[in-house]
Design a protein around this motif. Structure first.
Motif, PDB file in Angstrom:
ATOM      1  N   VAL A 110       4.125   2.015   2.206  1.00  0.00           N
ATOM      2  CA  VAL A 110       5.121   2.993   1.776  1.00  0.00           C
ATOM      3  C   VAL A 110       4.496   4.387   1.840  1.00  0.00           C
ATOM      4  O   VAL A 110       3.337   4.575   1.456  1.00  0.00           O
ATOM      5  CB  VAL A 110       5.580   2.715   0.328  1.00  0.00           C
ATOM      6  N   CYS A 111       5.260   5.352   2.332  1.00  0.00           N
ATOM      7  CA  CYS A 111       4.820   6.747   2.283  1.00  0.00           C
ATOM      8  C   CYS A 111       6.043   7.601   1.963  1.00  0.00           C
ATOM      9  O   CYS A 111       6.994   7.630   2.746  1.00  0.00           O
ATOM     10  CB  CYS A 111       4.178   7.176   3.597  1.00  0.00           C
ATOM     11  N   ALA A 112       6.011   8.256   0.818  1.00  0.00           N
ATOM     12  CA  ALA A 112       7.167   9.021   0.354  1.00  0.00           C
ATOM     13  C   ALA A 112       6.783  10.473   0.128  1.00  0.00           C
ATOM     14  O   ALA A 112       5.862  10.764  -0.648  1.00  0.00           O
ATOM     15  CB  ALA A 112       7.706   8.415  -0.943  1.00  0.00           C
ATOM     16  N   LEU A 113       7.460  11.381   0.816  1.00  0.00           N
ATOM     17  CA  LEU A 113       7.306  12.819   0.610  1.00  0.00           C
ATOM     18  C   LEU A 113       5.859  13.259   0.788  1.00  0.00           C
ATOM     19  O   LEU A 113       5.364  14.132   0.065  1.00  0.00           O
ATOM     20  CB  LEU A 113       7.819  13.214  -0.789  1.00  0.00           C
ATOM     21  N   ALA A 114       5.189  12.683   1.774  1.00  0.00           N
ATOM     22  CA  ALA A 114       3.785  13.020   2.019  1.00  0.00           C
ATOM     23  C   ALA A 114       3.516  13.386   3.470  1.00  0.00           C
ATOM     24  O   ALA A 114       2.678  14.241   3.744  1.00  0.00           O
ATOM     25  CB  ALA A 114       2.876  11.870   1.599  1.00  0.00           C
ATOM     26  N   LEU A 115       4.210  12.762   4.413  1.00  0.00           N
ATOM     27  CA  LEU A 115       3.971  13.075   5.828  1.00  0.00           C
ATOM     28  C   LEU A 115       4.350  14.514   6.162  1.00  0.00           C
ATOM     29  O   LEU A 115       3.873  15.070   7.150  1.00  0.00           O
ATOM     30  CB  LEU A 115       4.732  12.103   6.727  1.00  0.00           C
ATOM     31  N   ASP A 148      -8.137   9.745   2.314  1.00  0.00           N
ATOM     32  CA  ASP A 148      -7.338  10.538   3.238  1.00  0.00           C
ATOM     33  C   ASP A 148      -6.413   9.605   4.016  1.00  0.00           C
ATOM     34  O   ASP A 148      -6.867   8.579   4.544  1.00  0.00           O
ATOM     35  CB  ASP A 148      -8.285  11.279   4.191  1.00  0.00           C
ATOM     36  N   ALA A 149      -5.137   9.958   4.100  1.00  0.00           N
ATOM     37  CA  ALA A 149      -4.182   9.145   4.855  1.00  0.00           C
ATOM     38  C   ALA A 149      -4.565   8.996   6.317  1.00  0.00           C
ATOM     39  O   ALA A 149      -4.143   8.044   6.986  1.00  0.00           O
ATOM     40  CB  ALA A 149      -2.792   9.758   4.751  1.00  0.00           C
ATOM     41  N   GLN A 150      -5.360   9.922   6.819  1.00  0.00           N
ATOM     42  CA  GLN A 150      -5.769   9.892   8.222  1.00  0.00           C
ATOM     43  C   GLN A 150      -6.993   9.000   8.451  1.00  0.00           C
ATOM     44  O   GLN A 150      -7.359   8.727   9.589  1.00  0.00           O
ATOM     45  CB  GLN A 150      -6.056  11.326   8.697  1.00  0.00           C
ATOM     46  N   ARG A 151      -7.589   8.533   7.348  1.00  0.00           N
ATOM     47  CA  ARG A 151      -8.726   7.604   7.401  1.00  0.00           C
ATOM     48  C   ARG A 151      -8.617   6.691   6.182  1.00  0.00           C
ATOM     49  O   ARG A 151      -9.415   6.796   5.237  1.00  0.00           O
ATOM     50  CB  ARG A 151     -10.059   8.359   7.406  1.00  0.00           C
ATOM     51  N   LEU A 152      -7.653   5.801   6.190  1.00  0.00           N
ATOM     52  CA  LEU A 152      -7.372   4.997   5.003  1.00  0.00           C
ATOM     53  C   LEU A 152      -8.563   4.104   4.650  1.00  0.00           C
ATOM     54  O   LEU A 152      -9.103   3.406   5.525  1.00  0.00           O
ATOM     55  CB  LEU A 152      -6.129   4.136   5.232  1.00  0.00           C
ATOM     56  N   PRO A 153      -8.971   4.071   3.376  1.00  0.00           N
ATOM     57  CA  PRO A 153     -10.147   3.318   2.953  1.00  0.00           C
ATOM     58  C   PRO A 153      -9.840   1.850   2.654  1.00  0.00           C
ATOM     59  O   PRO A 153     -10.246   1.303   1.619  1.00  0.00           O
ATOM     60  CB  PRO A 153     -10.578   4.063   1.682  1.00  0.00           C
ATOM     61  N   LEU A 203       0.856  -1.179   0.000  1.00  0.00           N
ATOM     62  CA  LEU A 203       0.000   0.000   0.000  1.00  0.00           C
ATOM     63  C   LEU A 203       0.891   1.228   0.000  1.00  0.00           C
ATOM     64  O   LEU A 203       1.709   1.392   0.904  1.00  0.00           O
ATOM     65  CB  LEU A 203      -0.908   0.027   1.234  1.00  0.00           C
ATOM     66  N   GLU A 204       0.706   2.086  -0.998  1.00  0.00           N
ATOM     67  CA  GLU A 204       1.422   3.361  -0.980  1.00  0.00           C
ATOM     68  C   GLU A 204       0.457   4.471  -0.585  1.00  0.00           C
ATOM     69  O   GLU A 204      -0.544   4.717  -1.271  1.00  0.00           O
ATOM     70  CB  GLU A 204       2.071   3.686  -2.325  1.00  0.00           C
ATOM     71  N   VAL A 205       0.764   5.138   0.504  1.00  0.00           N
ATOM     72  CA  VAL A 205      -0.048   6.230   1.025  1.00  0.00           C
ATOM     73  C   VAL A 205       0.505   7.543   0.473  1.00  0.00           C
ATOM     74  O   VAL A 205       1.676   7.855   0.659  1.00  0.00           O
ATOM     75  CB  VAL A 205      -0.021   6.236   2.566  1.00  0.00           C
ATOM     76  N   GLY A 209      -2.592   2.057  -4.332  1.00  0.00           N
ATOM     77  CA  GLY A 209      -2.188   3.418  -4.014  1.00  0.00           C
ATOM     78  C   GLY A 209      -3.375   4.237  -3.557  1.00  0.00           C
ATOM     79  O   GLY A 209      -4.469   4.120  -4.115  1.00  0.00           O
ATOM     80  N   VAL A 210      -3.160   5.050  -2.530  1.00  0.00           N
ATOM     81  CA  VAL A 210      -4.190   5.948  -2.008  1.00  0.00           C
ATOM     82  C   VAL A 210      -3.674   7.376  -2.104  1.00  0.00           C
ATOM     83  O   VAL A 210      -2.518   7.641  -1.764  1.00  0.00           O
ATOM     84  CB  VAL A 210      -4.532   5.618  -0.539  1.00  0.00           C
ATOM     85  N   ASP A 211      -4.542   8.281  -2.542  1.00  0.00           N
ATOM     86  CA  ASP A 211      -4.170   9.694  -2.556  1.00  0.00           C
ATOM     87  C   ASP A 211      -5.410  10.542  -2.345  1.00  0.00           C
ATOM     88  O   ASP A 211      -6.516  10.164  -2.764  1.00  0.00           O
ATOM     89  CB  ASP A 211      -3.497  10.085  -3.879  1.00  0.00           C
TER      90      ASP A 211
END
Length: 211
Positions: free
Chosen positions: A116-121, A101-106, A52-54, A73-75
């Motif tokens: 994986v989370c790249a350049l998003a947090l 939303d990364a704070q409420r992953l579906p 899963l890429e967030v 992938g989620v965006d």
């Protein structure tokens, strides 16, 4: 009030990234070469299984994942997801892309082997909440891979980052003086790799969800 503020911040992120989507890859090309050098390859070499890429963005990381990885992938940005769909079609690679939303992953609990989370947090309004969500969706023993820009280990540069934030946080919700490592540890992960580069402004983390 906090929930409303969080929703407003997420809405800002959606607008910012929708506007940026058509030109994102071109605008990032120079930074990819000189600041984030090798980061996407680092992530791809460590991703396994159901990935899963967030904050998947335009799908830049996907070509680096193993051929046998099953990628979702989620965006938060429909514009970014449209760019990612075009990239996946050109690659001929099946990837499930979800708006969320990364704070409420579906996605379901314990559904992935790697997150994986790249350049998003750096721009997610509540990074601690997002990291707890990443923990939720990983299987026990699952792997978390993070790449981001963080507060520099050199104080003069860190002071400059704070000055940049006076504008970047208000305009784009982007932070330069965050550091995710304490949040990862607090969420219930064991740190396996922690590497800081470019005067400490870039951090790569590999962590395991404790069973």
């Amino acid at each position: 009030m906090a929930h409303r503020d969080g929703d407003d911040a997420s809405a800002l992120q959606r607008r910012v990234w929708d506007r940026a989507a058509p030109d994102y890859d071109a605008s990032m090309a120079r930074l990819e070469r000189i600041w984030f050098t090798g980061g996407r390859e680092w992530l791809g070499a460590r991703a396994v299984g159901r990935v899963l890429e967030v904050g998947v963005g335009t799908g830049t990381n996907v070509p680096h994942y193993p051929a046998d990885a099953v990628v979702t992938g989620v965006d938060i940005s429909p514009g970014m997801l449209a760019e990612a769909r075009s990239r996946m079609a050109a690659l001929g690679r099946p990837v499930t892309l979800l708006e969320g939303d990364a704070q409420r992953l579906p996605v379901d609990d314990a559904a992935f082997d790697t997150v994986v989370c790249a350049l998003a947090l750096c721009s997610i309004p509540q990074p601690a909440v997002a990291i707890r969500e990443m923990h939720r969706v990983l299987v026990p023993g699952g792997r978390l891979l993070l790449l981001d820009h963080v507060a520099s280990s050199a104080w003069p540069l860190r002071a400059a980052q704070r000055l940049v934030e006076l504008v970047s946080v208000r305009v784009a919700g982007e932070h330069f003086t965050r550091r995710q490592l304490p949040l990862v540890e607090a969420a219930g992960f064991t740190i396996d790799e922690d590497e800081r580069l470019k005067l400490g402004t870039i951090e790569r983390i590999r962590a395991t969800k404790r069973t």
